[in-house]
Design a protein around this motif. Structure first.
Motif, PDB file in Angstrom:
ATOM      1  N   THR A 273       0.849  -1.198   0.000  1.00 28.51           N
ATOM      2  CA  THR A 273       0.000   0.000   0.000  1.00 28.51           C
ATOM      3  C   THR A 273       0.885   1.249   0.000  1.00 28.51           C
ATOM      4  N   CYS A 274       0.280   2.378  -0.363  1.00 31.22           N
ATOM      5  CA  CYS A 274       1.019   3.650  -0.350  1.00 31.22           C
ATOM      6  C   CYS A 274       1.577   3.927   1.047  1.00 31.22           C
ATOM      7  N   ARG A 275       0.764   3.612   2.061  1.00 31.52           N
ATOM      8  CA  ARG A 275       1.169   3.863   3.442  1.00 31.52           C
ATOM      9  C   ARG A 275       2.463   3.102   3.776  1.00 31.52           C
TER      10      ARG A 275
ATOM     11  N   GLY B 107       2.939   2.513 -10.996  1.00 29.48           N
ATOM     12  CA  GLY B 107       1.497   2.683 -11.193  1.00 29.48           C
ATOM     13  C   GLY B 107       0.870   3.703 -10.262  1.00 29.48           C
ATOM     14  N   CYS B 108       1.677   4.459  -9.509  1.00 26.87           N
ATOM     15  CA  CYS B 108       1.086   5.308  -8.482  1.00 26.87           C
ATOM     16  C   CYS B 108       1.647   6.732  -8.550  1.00 26.87           C
ATOM     17  N   ASP B 109       0.819   7.656  -9.048  1.00 26.30           N
ATOM     18  CA  ASP B 109       1.256   9.057  -9.161  1.00 26.30           C
ATOM     19  C   ASP B 109       1.604   9.650  -7.799  1.00 26.30           C
ATOM     20  N   GLY B 110       0.796   9.328  -6.786  1.00 24.29           N
ATOM     21  CA  GLY B 110       1.002   9.909  -5.447  1.00 24.29           C
ATOM     22  C   GLY B 110       2.360   9.523  -4.880  1.00 24.29           C
ATOM     23  N   CYS B 111       2.709   8.251  -4.977  1.00 23.32           N
ATOM     24  CA  CYS B 111       3.990   7.806  -4.423  1.00 23.32           C
ATOM     25  C   CYS B 111       5.163   8.330  -5.254  1.00 23.32           C
ATOM     26  N   ARG B 112       4.943   8.442  -6.574  1.00 27.02           N
ATOM     27  CA  ARG B 112       6.017   9.023  -7.392  1.00 27.02           C
ATOM     28  C   ARG B 112       6.269  10.474  -7.005  1.00 27.02           C
TER      29      ARG B 112
ATOM     30  N   MET C   7      -4.175   3.358   0.492  1.00 23.28           N
ATOM     31  CA  MET C   7      -3.745   4.136  -0.670  1.00 23.28           C
ATOM     32  C   MET C   7      -4.002   5.618  -0.401  1.00 23.28           C
ATOM     33  N   TRP C   8      -3.283   6.478  -1.129  1.00 29.23           N
ATOM     34  CA  TRP C   8      -3.438   7.921  -0.910  1.00 29.23           C
ATOM     35  C   TRP C   8      -4.900   8.339  -1.058  1.00 29.23           C
ATOM     36  N   SER C   9      -5.420   9.103  -0.121  1.00 33.45           N
ATOM     37  CA  SER C   9      -6.678   9.806  -0.363  1.00 33.45           C
ATOM     38  C   SER C   9      -6.390  11.287  -0.601  1.00 33.45           C
TER      39      SER C   9
ATOM     40  N   ASP D 220       7.363  -1.704  -8.818  1.00 30.27           N
ATOM     41  CA  ASP D 220       6.065  -1.995  -9.440  1.00 30.27           C
ATOM     42  C   ASP D 220       5.012  -1.007  -8.947  1.00 30.27           C
ATOM     43  N   HIS D 221       5.005  -0.815  -7.634  1.00 31.64           N
ATOM     44  CA  HIS D 221       4.011   0.097  -7.061  1.00 31.64           C
ATOM     45  C   HIS D 221       4.207   1.522  -7.590  1.00 31.64           C
ATOM     46  N   ILE D 222       5.450   1.974  -7.520  1.00 25.37           N
ATOM     47  CA  ILE D 222       5.761   3.349  -7.909  1.00 25.37           C
ATOM     48  C   ILE D 222       5.339   3.637  -9.356  1.00 25.37           C
TER      49      ILE D 222
HETATM   50 ZN   LIG Z   1       1.280   4.611  -3.813  1.00 26.33          ZN
END
Ligand SMILES: [Zn+2]
Lengths: 76, 225
Positions: free
Chosen positions: A2-4, A32-37, B141-143, A28-30
């Protein structure tokens, strides 16, 4: 992942401390995830701005004292 | 005493394979200092002044006290240079001396200053999330994801005010995080050099660095919003 969880692994990722398996899952997560990038980019920026705190001139009086000390050390 | 019997860098492991390697002094800064090159000394004190001041201020109450510690460190370096064996890098040796000087000066300060003015945020919290949990949904996941800073003009990132914000954020860190962040990101030491200088484990080093950088990021996020 998860992002967390991913945000808490970012320093280990940047330092190369993740195991190959964790690194692959992290990437892999990064991908697909704009927030984490965005978060990772912010951490990188923070790191380089922290590095700029190194730029500080030696105050003239201190420099003068140190250079004097160096000269007397040199001639001793 | 400036030097305890414990050196700030690790001994070679006893299982070290092959003959004992005596490191030749190939460091150009060290060579220059040994040959008493004045310009090289001036360059060296200039290059390390920022990181040394940041580190000294982790222990001491103000800039004046930190400057005194930096000065004493350089004088000690000159005085003891001929005893430096090159078992660590010159840079690690210098910062190890600074740590000794600053810590010993703080012990003296703490005898004359009221307790509360020192030891602010001494230990620091090494547990718990570094990002506000309310920013994630139930699924983790981010909110409320972070903004991209790619549209923040570089001139703003690099301006004086942002620089002051970052310095203030570093100074607000709990001291154990602060010293790791300064050694890694301001002074530019590698992780294992920091572990040796501070006598802490890799795991500790990583946790403190992570928490420290995350706090500075958070300050910047609020500032750049
Ligand atoms: Zn994320």
């Amino acid at each position: 992942m998860t992002c967390r969880e991913v945000v808490e692994l970012m320093t280990d990722y940047l330092d190369g401390f993740l195991s190959p398996a964790d690194r692959a899952r992290f990437e892999d997560h990064i991908h697909g995830c704009d927030g984490c990038r965005a978060y990772l980019a912010q951490l990188r920026t923070a790191r380089s701005l922290i590095g700029r705190a190194a730029d500080e001139p030696v105050p003239e009086p201190l420099k003068a004292e140190l250079m004097n000390a160096f000269r007397s050390w040199k001639s001793s | 005493m400036l030097f305890s019997s414990r050196t700030p860098w690790p001994e070679e492991p006893s299982t070290y394979p092959g003959p004992r390697v005596v490191r030749e002094p190939t460091d150009p800064d060290l060579e220059a200092l040994r040959s008493k090159d004045e310009a090289a000394f001036e360059a060296l004190i200039g290059r390390y002044h920022g990181p040394m001041m940041r580190l000294a201020m982790t222990y001491l109450r103000d800039r004046g006290a930190a400057e005194d510690a930096v000065q004493e460190t350089w004088l000690t370096c000159l005085k003891t240079l001929d005893r430096f064996e090159g078992r660590s890098s010159l840079k690690t040796w210098i910062f190890g001396i600074l740590l000794n000087v600053a810590r010993s000066r703080r012990r003296k300060e703490s005898r004359i200053l009221p307790f509360t003015s020192l030891f602010r945020r001494e230990g620091g919290d090494d547990r718990g999330p570094t990002v506000d949990p309310r920013r994630f949904g139930k699924d983790g996941m981010w909110s409320t994801p972070p903004d991209s800073w790619s549209n923040v003009p570089e001139t703003r990132l690099l301006d004086r005010e942002t620089g002051e914000k970052v310095k203030a954020a570093i100074e607000q860190l709990p001291s154990k995080q602060r010293e790791v962040v300064i050694l890694r990101d301001v002074a530019g030491f590698e992780a294992d050099e920091v572990c040796a200088l501070l006598s802490i484990s890799q795991a500790n080093q990583r946790v403190r660095l992570h928490r420290g950088r995350a706090s500075v990021r958070k300050t910047l996020e609020e500032y750049l919003r």
